[in-house]
Scaffold this active site. Structure first.
Site, mmCIF file in Angstrom:
data_model
loop_
_atom_site.group_PDB
_atom_site.id
_atom_site.type_symbol
_atom_site.label_atom_id
_atom_site.label_comp_id
_atom_site.label_asym_id
_atom_site.label_seq_id
_atom_site.Cartn_x
_atom_site.Cartn_y
_atom_site.Cartn_z
ATOM 1 N N TYR A 1 0.988 -30.570 30.103
ATOM 2 C CA TYR A 1 1.986 -30.773 29.057
ATOM 3 C C TYR A 1 2.660 -32.129 29.213
ATOM 4 O O TYR A 1 2.575 -32.760 30.259
ATOM 5 C CB TYR A 1 3.044 -29.655 29.084
ATOM 6 C CG TYR A 1 4.087 -29.816 30.173
ATOM 7 C CD1 TYR A 1 5.348 -30.325 29.871
ATOM 8 C CD2 TYR A 1 3.815 -29.470 31.491
ATOM 9 C CE1 TYR A 1 6.317 -30.485 30.860
ATOM 10 C CE2 TYR A 1 4.765 -29.622 32.481
ATOM 11 C CZ TYR A 1 6.017 -30.125 32.161
ATOM 12 O OH TYR A 1 6.959 -30.289 33.138
ATOM 13 N N ARG B 1 -1.016 -40.362 30.489
ATOM 14 C CA ARG B 1 -0.846 -39.390 31.581
ATOM 15 C C ARG B 1 -1.423 -38.029 31.197
ATOM 16 O O ARG B 1 -2.015 -37.345 32.029
ATOM 17 C CB ARG B 1 0.633 -39.269 31.956
ATOM 18 C CG ARG B 1 0.873 -38.394 33.182
ATOM 19 C CD ARG B 1 2.312 -38.405 33.625
ATOM 20 N NE ARG B 1 3.204 -37.847 32.610
ATOM 21 C CZ ARG B 1 4.519 -37.775 32.739
ATOM 22 N NH1 ARG B 1 5.119 -38.242 33.837
ATOM 23 N NH2 ARG B 1 5.269 -37.250 31.777
ATOM 24 N N ARG C 1 -10.425 -12.130 31.463
ATOM 25 C CA ARG C 1 -9.675 -12.860 32.482
ATOM 26 C C ARG C 1 -10.582 -13.053 33.696
ATOM 27 O O ARG C 1 -11.002 -12.096 34.330
ATOM 28 C CB ARG C 1 -8.408 -12.093 32.884
ATOM 29 C CG ARG C 1 -7.537 -12.847 33.896
ATOM 30 C CD ARG C 1 -6.335 -12.020 34.337
ATOM 31 N NE ARG C 1 -5.491 -12.799 35.241
ATOM 32 C CZ ARG C 1 -5.698 -12.940 36.555
ATOM 33 N NH1 ARG C 1 -6.740 -12.349 37.129
ATOM 34 N NH2 ARG C 1 -4.866 -13.664 37.293
ATOM 35 N N HIS D 1 -11.288 -16.176 36.929
ATOM 36 C CA HIS D 1 -10.745 -17.392 37.496
ATOM 37 C C HIS D 1 -11.560 -18.644 37.148
ATOM 38 O O HIS D 1 -11.002 -19.709 36.898
ATOM 39 C CB HIS D 1 -10.620 -17.270 39.019
ATOM 40 C CG HIS D 1 -9.422 -16.487 39.464
ATOM 41 N ND1 HIS D 1 -9.264 -15.151 39.164
ATOM 42 C CD2 HIS D 1 -8.321 -16.853 40.177
ATOM 43 C CE1 HIS D 1 -8.126 -14.714 39.682
ATOM 44 N NE2 HIS D 1 -7.532 -15.730 40.295
ATOM 45 N N LYS E 1 0.678 -33.082 35.800
ATOM 46 C CA LYS E 1 1.764 -32.446 35.052
ATOM 47 C C LYS E 1 1.285 -31.125 34.473
ATOM 48 O O LYS E 1 1.126 -30.938 33.264
ATOM 49 C CB LYS E 1 2.290 -33.376 33.948
ATOM 50 C CG LYS E 1 3.683 -32.999 33.442
ATOM 51 C CD LYS E 1 4.241 -34.085 32.553
ATOM 52 C CE LYS E 1 5.601 -33.716 31.980
ATOM 53 N NZ LYS E 1 6.665 -33.663 33.009
ATOM 54 N N GLU F 1 10.640 -35.965 45.345
ATOM 55 C CA GLU F 1 11.260 -36.121 44.027
ATOM 56 C C GLU F 1 12.290 -35.008 43.877
ATOM 57 O O GLU F 1 12.652 -34.358 44.858
ATOM 58 C CB GLU F 1 10.200 -36.074 42.920
ATOM 59 C CG GLU F 1 9.353 -34.832 42.887
ATOM 60 C CD GLU F 1 8.276 -34.852 41.801
ATOM 61 O OE1 GLU F 1 8.304 -35.748 40.931
ATOM 62 O OE2 GLU F 1 7.404 -33.966 41.818
#
Length: 289
Positions: free
Chosen positions: A36, A55, A104, A106, A153, A186
């Site tokens: 995102y 990015r 579902r 992996h 991110k 950070e």
């Protein structure tokens, strides 16, 4: 009067938020399998759009999602979202997940289409370089317990959320994180800068921290338009605690002065002159990125 923020983008359509529906089998929902970005805008002007999209492309490539296969004019989509939602002070959240499978499992599925979702949300007015108007942040410190790819991110933000929540429970605004070597990484949702004797220092980019777009823009502006010394290097927590100034940076906050760490004052406990200089320069040049 607040800005309308009810029109969203989902897989090729602009529609009211309440009509946007995602499959419960979407891997973004099941695994946090996606990337995102959050892009700030003020009265329709975007800050750092190209850096954010670069990015995003790098993040999608890192997790094996083909950015080039998504047929979308990203700039036009973001600009239309801004127009649809009133051109106020808006952050644009853009989210790409691997998509929805029929089961579902992996391992990465094949032949599914990524999910692209974006929405606008109100952000505060543009920060100004005025000590009397800036919010002073108080933070706590914790050892960084997140995964070892903080440079991506990812939408899998539980580690960041837990660190941020600890700060909320402690009654502070943010949590500064440090590694096993007692070096600053950070904050839970921001990059961090420290100032000592007119030298501005921030940790170097590696897998311990996000390559923040505001971080990048600020470093470039300071190097081009100030006489300050700028360093990217490891910073011990002792240096953090003895700094003259500490700042947080993020797309929705720009540059935030920290005046307390673990209930102790940073420097003289007041917003610093270097922060004011940096914020003034950022305000002047940020739309060039």
């Amino acid at each position: 009067m607040s800005t309308r923020t009810d029109i969203v983008y989902l897989n090729g359509e602009f529609l009211p938020m309440e009509q946007a529906k995602l499959s419960p089998m979407d891997r973004g929902f099941l695994f946090g399998d996606g990337i995102y970005e959050v892009i700030p805008s003020y009265s329709g002007q975007l800050v750092g759009f190209n850096g954010h999209m670069q990015r995003m492309q790098e993040g999608l490539t890192a997790i094996g999602i083909d950015f080039s296969a998504i047929s979308l004019n990203w700039f036009e989509m973001v600009k239309r979202l801004i127009e649809e939602n009133g051109r106020g002070n808006l952050g644009i959240y853009v989210h790409v997940s691997r998509g929805a499978d029929v089961k579902r499992f992996h391992a990465f599925p094949v032949n599914i289409q990524p999910t692209v979702f974006a929405f606008a949300f109100e952000i505060p007015p543009e920060p100004v370089a005025d000590k009397t108007k800036a919010k002073q942040f108080s933070v706590q410190t914790e050892q960084d317990t997140r995964w070892r790819h903080c440079d991506i991110k990812s939408t899998s933000l539980l580690g960041n959320v837990m660190h941020f929540q600890h700060g909320q429970e402690a009654g502070v605004d943010e949590t500064l994180l440090y590694n096993e070597q007692q070096e600053l990484t950070e904050a839970s949702a921001c990059n961090v800068f420290v100032v000592k004797a007119k030298t501005v220092i921030t940790p170097p980019l590696d897998k311990q921290l996000l390559p923040g777009i505001t971080r990048h823009i600020l470093l470039d502006i300071l190097r081009k338009h100030s006489t300050l010394t700028v360093e990217e290097r490891a910073i011990s927590m002792n240096e953090v605690r003895s700094a003259d100034e500490v700042w947080l940076t993020s797309s929705s906050k720009e540059i935030v002065p920290v005046t307390k760490i673990d209930a102790l004052p940073v420097g003289d406990g007041q917003i610093g002159d270097i922060w004011q200089q940096a914020q003034a320069l950022f305000t002047q040049y940020k739309y060039e990125y």
